[in-house]
Design a protein around this motif. Sequence first.
Motif, PDB file in Angstrom:
ATOM      1  N   ASP A 263      -8.778  -7.749   2.627  1.00 24.88           N
ATOM      2  CA  ASP A 263      -9.194  -6.977   1.421  1.00 24.88           C
ATOM      3  C   ASP A 263     -10.504  -6.403   0.650  1.00 24.88           C
ATOM      4  N   SER A 264     -10.652  -8.075   0.059  1.00 25.38           N
ATOM      5  CA  SER A 264     -12.235  -8.276   0.100  1.00 25.38           C
ATOM      6  C   SER A 264     -13.371  -6.924   0.588  1.00 25.38           C
ATOM      7  N   GLU A 265     -13.425  -6.507   1.956  1.00 20.49           N
ATOM      8  CA  GLU A 265     -13.817  -6.068   2.388  1.00 20.49           C
ATOM      9  C   GLU A 265     -13.602  -5.020   2.485  1.00 20.49           C
ATOM     10  N   VAL A 266     -12.830  -4.158   2.090  1.00 15.87           N
ATOM     11  CA  VAL A 266     -12.047  -3.062   2.429  1.00 15.87           C
ATOM     12  C   VAL A 266     -13.021  -2.566   1.073  1.00 15.87           C
ATOM     13  N   HIS A 267     -13.184  -3.512  -0.396  1.00 15.27           N
ATOM     14  CA  HIS A 267     -13.292  -3.089  -1.407  1.00 15.27           C
ATOM     15  C   HIS A 267     -14.484  -3.193  -1.697  1.00 15.27           C
ATOM     16  N   VAL A 299      -6.922  -3.297   3.328  1.00 15.70           N
ATOM     17  CA  VAL A 299      -6.413  -2.844   4.327  1.00 15.70           C
ATOM     18  C   VAL A 299      -5.976  -2.743   5.470  1.00 15.70           C
ATOM     19  N   GLN A 300      -4.151  -3.036   4.662  1.00 17.79           N
ATOM     20  CA  GLN A 300      -2.799  -1.901   4.734  1.00 17.79           C
ATOM     21  C   GLN A 300      -3.201  -0.216   4.382  1.00 17.79           C
ATOM     22  N   GLU A 301      -3.717  -0.083   3.620  1.00 20.11           N
ATOM     23  CA  GLU A 301      -3.857   1.093   2.965  1.00 20.11           C
ATOM     24  C   GLU A 301      -4.820   2.479   3.367  1.00 20.11           C
ATOM     25  N   VAL A 302      -5.953   1.391   4.321  1.00 21.08           N
ATOM     26  CA  VAL A 302      -6.485   2.280   5.276  1.00 21.08           C
ATOM     27  C   VAL A 302      -6.466   2.454   6.483  1.00 21.08           C
ATOM     28  N   VAL A 303      -5.577   1.427   7.265  1.00 22.49           N
ATOM     29  CA  VAL A 303      -4.839   1.927   8.059  1.00 22.49           C
ATOM     30  C   VAL A 303      -3.820   2.815   8.286  1.00 22.49           C
ATOM     31  N   LYS A 304      -3.014   2.728   7.077  1.00 25.53           N
ATOM     32  CA  LYS A 304      -2.011   3.928   7.272  1.00 25.53           C
ATOM     33  C   LYS A 304      -2.266   5.637   7.008  1.00 25.53           C
ATOM     34  N   PHE A 305      -4.230   5.601   6.343  1.00 23.93           N
ATOM     35  CA  PHE A 305      -4.050   6.580   5.640  1.00 23.93           C
ATOM     36  C   PHE A 305      -4.996   6.856   7.297  1.00 23.93           C
ATOM     37  N   THR A 306      -5.779   6.180   7.815  1.00 22.70           N
ATOM     38  CA  THR A 306      -6.042   6.593   9.399  1.00 22.70           C
ATOM     39  C   THR A 306      -5.211   6.820  10.345  1.00 22.70           C
TER      40      THR A 306
END
Length: 440
Positions: A263-267, A299-306
């Motif tokens: 998640d920190s990579e996403v941040h 990461v989960q939020e990015v997966v769902k939105f994408t």
Amino acid sequence: MTGIELKFLNGVNPGVIKRCSELPTNFAVTEEMVKPFLEEGSSLQKEMEKGNMFLYDQKKMDGIPPAAYNGEPLHVTAGLCLFNVNPENKLMPIAIQLNQQPSEKNPIFLPSDPETDWLLAKMFIKNADCMDHASVHHLMRTHFLAEVFAVAALRSFPVIHPMYKLLFPHFRHTLHINTTGRLSLLGPDGVLSKSSLGFVGLMELMRRDLSEMTYSSLCLPENIAARGLESIPDFYYRDDGLKLWNIIKSFVKAVVEHYYPSDSEVHKDTELQDWISEVFTHGFLGNKAAGFPAAFHTVQEVVKFTTMVIFTTTVQHAAVNSGQYDYSSWAPNATLLLRKPPPTTKGQSSMKTVLETLPNVGETVQFAALTWLLSERYTDYIPLGTYPEERFDEPEPKQMIKEFQAELSYLSEAITSRNSHLERPYTYLDPAEIENSVSI
């Protein structure tokens, strides 16, 4: 006439009916009215408890001023239509009220009414649905959303960014077709401006829908659950669509987790955060109440939105676009324009009334030509999951793409096999028939 129910399940507008466990207070249907159309010995209450009743409510159209035709205002009905799944597992319309407020001049139309009364009632329901489909479910919720995602990506990502590489194949030709379509289709002189709502009315309808649009309504598993359609029989849009959602999600998850192991990579990815911020601000107008993310935290939020973005620009567009000629080229089945007012009393109509209500020959040809054009595809058509540009260099995402393509191929074979046993095959969500972007 193709059954009204087909368009709402496996036709071009499968996103509008919902399970009905309680009649709206403004829908003046009684037990006595509909009992003849229910299973023998059953009742409206029992059918609702069994989950066999479904509703289409066009209330968001209520009060939108219609266009003028030869100097006189046209008529747009914000109707309600009640459906029942009968013992043969067929979804059948059993009651129609053409305006929101019950009154003596707004009767409940039934299948037992004079044939042309029932036909006119269905035509007005489908006229409103046709305009809602064309402007909201097709143009706004696929074409214009795709444009939001694409422009935000162009503004936020460099071409070497992995999210650019993942997303951009799904935006091919989108900006071009939307720029062209705004004039030829939706502009003041476009084909849609000749509808019963006209240009101004369609703009208002789209504004109303955008204010009600939610994140969950764009995510098929949540959409199906919210509308109570998990078990309605023979709903191939749902069956194929959910499988495709899961296949796309699995592919997206693999790619996103490869580049964002935590998640920190996403941040830390400011370009990714810029993209979702642009989409949230300019696409969804900063509407936090609708559930759209303003930033990515996991990461989960990015997966769902994408997943939602790729599903919208490929699968959902195919579902609402590819069958337009099949379902809407014959005016009595679905037309953007009806020239006469709806019936307000029973027993006064005739086939002459029906023919005078339908568009004239020139208008009919224009609308049919539009549906033919929109159902066509480019000669350089690229099917879902095909990436001829090969933007990814590393072996891992290349392998993920191969696995994605294999899953799509298996599903295509399964759908082809299923369709071979159907009287009316549902082909629109066969992966081999789905364009990889909103490009027409």
